[in-house]
Write an enzyme that holds these catalytic residues in place. Structure first.
Site: not given
Length: 397
Positions: A306, A178
């Protein structure tokens, strides 16, 4: 008779070397490397080994346990496979194990990562192996830093890719996690997005150059901060020498008040009377329908790397706890079903935590012989994983 027995043992050992080890690396003629769509259609639902190999709290020697989890074990991986998952996403933080130069991966750490990957492949699980929380890269999406960061990224991926070069196509590499500015999760500037696109480009080019099976291995690139809404307008897919081998990764923890904020206790239309807001299924559908249109419909599978909702149950059973558990299972099932129907392969987040404060994402109790601890959620996801993947021949569990 004795000589016959010795010859038989020798043949058996040789067969084991050739066929047993072949579950991870092939000797002689290797099967072809499947393309991204074929692999995506082969995955039913995946599981994240979260807060373990990417953990770090100042001591590289004990980093795997520094966030409160015991070391990953073969028993845990076996339990994940037995529960019905056929893929594992393995987040790994590499820089604490790269020595003073920040570039040379420690041999002991590489062996540990290989050990866990091998446990997965021994269970015939697909594996996504990434670089996770590489703060020297993820926190510096700026032009001024890009040359030095790209050079370090190349050195790291040269080592990772070379170490796993002979592994079969069940092993998939993912370049980053991320990318974002510290404590800023919002929309990036044009500069931030362009440098992130550079991370993806350097990753793909570096892996391909290592040759072997990496020349055709499926590779995962990420949107900025893995936000699904930052993909269509900001992600530029890198050029690849092998067409049809790229997947795009996003994460989904929405709505935040339910998934991570611990202020919304119910989700979904069946739980409107308990306080679930209206329109949440529609918002979920909007996000994944857009991803399908932008990527999956163009032959580029999406990896939902995720997703999850932290448990916010009471310390002791209360009348509404059963409804909260059912609502949470409904959420997980809806995400899996919606993702798969729109060409996204779902990997559920499991951080090993049993907390009831909103950060408990555990599906397996890692301290109790790896037995599943949330069978309702797992059962709902397994049911939803039967949703046909819209591209390729479905062979996932």
């Amino acid at each position: 008779m004795k000589r016959k027995r010795i010859v038989g043992v020798y043949v058996a050992l040789l067969t084991l070397l050739v066929t047993g080890c072949g579950t991870r690396r092939w000797m002689g003629q290797a099967p072809p490397m499947r393309d991204a769509q074929t692999l995506a259609a082969s995955i039913g639902i995946g599981w994240n080994a979260g807060n373990s190999l990417e953990a770090f709290a100042g001591d590289a020697a004990h980093s795997e346990t520094s966030w409160g989890n015991p070391p990953l074990t073969r028993a845990l991986i076996d339990a994940v496979a037995t529960a019905g998952f056929n893929a594992v996403r393995l987040p790994v933080r590499w820089y604490p194990h790269c020595g003073a130069d920040g570039a040379t991966v420690d041999e002991a750490w590489m062996r540990r990562v290989k050990e866990v990957v091998d446990w997965c492949l021994d269970n015939d699980l697909f594996v996504i192996l990434n670089t996770h929380h590489e703060l020297w890269m993820e926190s510096y999406p700026f032009y001024a830093d890009s040359a030095a960061v790209y050079a370090r990224e190349r050195r790291l991926w040269e080592q990772i890719a070379t170490a796993f070069r002979a592994y079969d196509d069940r092993l998939i590499f993912a370049g980053t996690n991320e990318v974002h500015l510290p404590d800023h999760w919002g929309k990036p500037t044009a500069e931030n997005a362009e440098v992130q696109n550079g991370y993806n480009r350097v990753f793909v080019e570096t892996v391909r150059r290592t040759g072997g099976r990496n020349a055709r291995r499926a590779l995962v690139v990420q949107t900025y901060v893995a936000n699904p809404d930052f993909g269509p307008s900001l992600l530029t897919l890198p050029a690849d020498s092998e067409p049809g081998r790229l997947l795009v990764e996003v994460h989904y923890y929405a709505p935040y008040p339910y998934c991570m904020g611990a202020t919304q206790l119910y989700w979904g239309q069946p739980y409107r009377e308990q306080g679930a807001p209206a329109g949440q299924e529609e918002e979920l559908e909007r996000v994944f329908a857009r991803l399908k249109s932008c990527y999956a419909d163009r032959g580029i599978p999406v990896v939902l790397g995720e997703f999850g909702a932290g448990w916010t149950g009471a310390a002791r059973p209360v009348p509404e706890e059963a409804d909260r558990r059912a609502s949470r299972a409904y959420y997980y099932g809806k995400v899996v079903e919606t993702a798969r129907r729109n060409g996204a392969v779902p990997f559920v987040w499991d951080n090993g935590y049993l907390s009831r404060r909103g950060d408990g994402f555990a599906l397996f109790d890692r301290r109790n012989e790896a037995y599943p601890c949330d069978t309702m959620v797992i059962a709902r996801m397994r049911e939803a994983a039967r949703t046909p993947y819209p591209f390729g021949k479905n062979v996932g569990r």
